[in-house]
Design an enzyme around this catalytic site. Sequence first.
Site, short mmCIF file in Angstrom:
data_model
loop_
_atom_site.label_atom_id
_atom_site.label_comp_id
_atom_site.label_asym_id
_atom_site.label_seq_id
_atom_site.Cartn_x
_atom_site.Cartn_y
_atom_site.Cartn_z
N ASP A 219 44.55 37.26 36.73
CA ASP A 219 43.45 38.14 36.31
C ASP A 219 42.84 38.81 37.53
O ASP A 219 42.29 38.14 38.40
CB ASP A 219 42.38 37.31 35.58
CG ASP A 219 41.47 38.16 34.73
OD1 ASP A 219 41.24 39.32 35.11
OD2 ASP A 219 40.98 37.67 33.70
N HIS A 300 47.05 44.77 26.30
CA HIS A 300 45.81 44.87 27.08
C HIS A 300 46.00 45.76 28.31
O HIS A 300 45.13 46.57 28.64
CB HIS A 300 45.37 43.46 27.51
CG HIS A 300 44.03 43.41 28.14
ND1 HIS A 300 42.86 43.47 27.41
CD2 HIS A 300 43.66 43.32 29.45
CE1 HIS A 300 41.83 43.40 28.23
NE2 HIS A 300 42.29 43.32 29.48
#
Length: 383
Positions: A219, A300
């Site tokens: 991330d 995403h």
Amino acid sequence: MHIERGNPQDGDAPARPRIGRRALLSAGAVLAAGAGAATATAFGRDPAAPPAAPAAAVPHHGARQSGLAYRQLPATRLLALDLPADASRDTLRGLLAGIDKVLAAASAGALADPRLSGTAPVSSLAAVGTALAARLKLDLPAELADLPAFPGDRLDPARSGGDLILQVSAEQPWTVGVLTEHLLTAARSAGAAVRWSQAGFLPPVPDGETPRNLFGFKDGTANPDAADPGLWHADGTILVYRRIRMDTAAFTALPTGGQELAMGRRLTTGAPLTGTAERDDPDIYAKHPDGSYIIPATSHVRLSSPRLDGGARMLRRGYSYDDGPDDRGLLFCAFMRDPALFTRVQNRLAEKDALTPFLTHNGSAVAWVLPGSRPDRPLGATL
């Protein structure tokens, strides 16, 4: 010697030679030294090597606050404070000056607290919320504005907003906890009250590697550099904060291939589905021979791609949180010149993102991150 039950020592066994106390102590010392050396070697430290140098202090004063000028530290605490309804600009300046004093002392290792020792790295930031900025008619960038409502939001007012947002980060939660006490003392002496508080963390990773979120994916891969001028108004910027609960059990129950299609990246390497390495630029327009996108239209990565926003990017410095088995997720902290960028991205995600069924946004805030301070000019002195 360990003797198992039902198997007593043989009473007819020949007597063992007696070992003198002095010899036993000497042998014990040798064994202890050997064990210590073996343990140190097993955990990666050469016992003959000199002690590791202490980590360098993070300079508190500078053009920009250390919470953005320095690397992410693995333990953090976000605090939202509310000021009295009749608070003035002088009240705010006094509060920020008190906070600045605490943070400067902590960064220099000079905070008078026996629980803290040395100059352990500490970084911080302070940001003025939209409501207080409007109430005091502060001269701040016109882009500073609240977010609109998004489909699927489940925002809790007790976890959202705030007149002042503080963040303090360190290598250890212990340090963060002690500094939080000092910050609250300074805040309460100026009449401020806690609106919400949230702890976060990063998993341990080798230097230079991207940390993973609670879904197991890396991330923060495609992040701009913190010095990117596109993020700043002079030396200030805008924070968008979202507290996002993640249904980790449901998501990780998906087959790995399904997880990767939803994310648009490989689970193991972090590489985009169109590449082979983590840092490869995702090609959101690449297609399979049958005409379908390699990075799916609902992934995403595709929906948050800067290519859909003219190349504009936000600096993401997120943390995981764990407040219990049913409340775990992401503290999304993003910094940008204009929160309209976040609004565009979030509208796309709320409409199509394959991750949406596994995410619940339940906290939110927007705030102006002040320029850094100097010894002769504390935080907020220019407001």
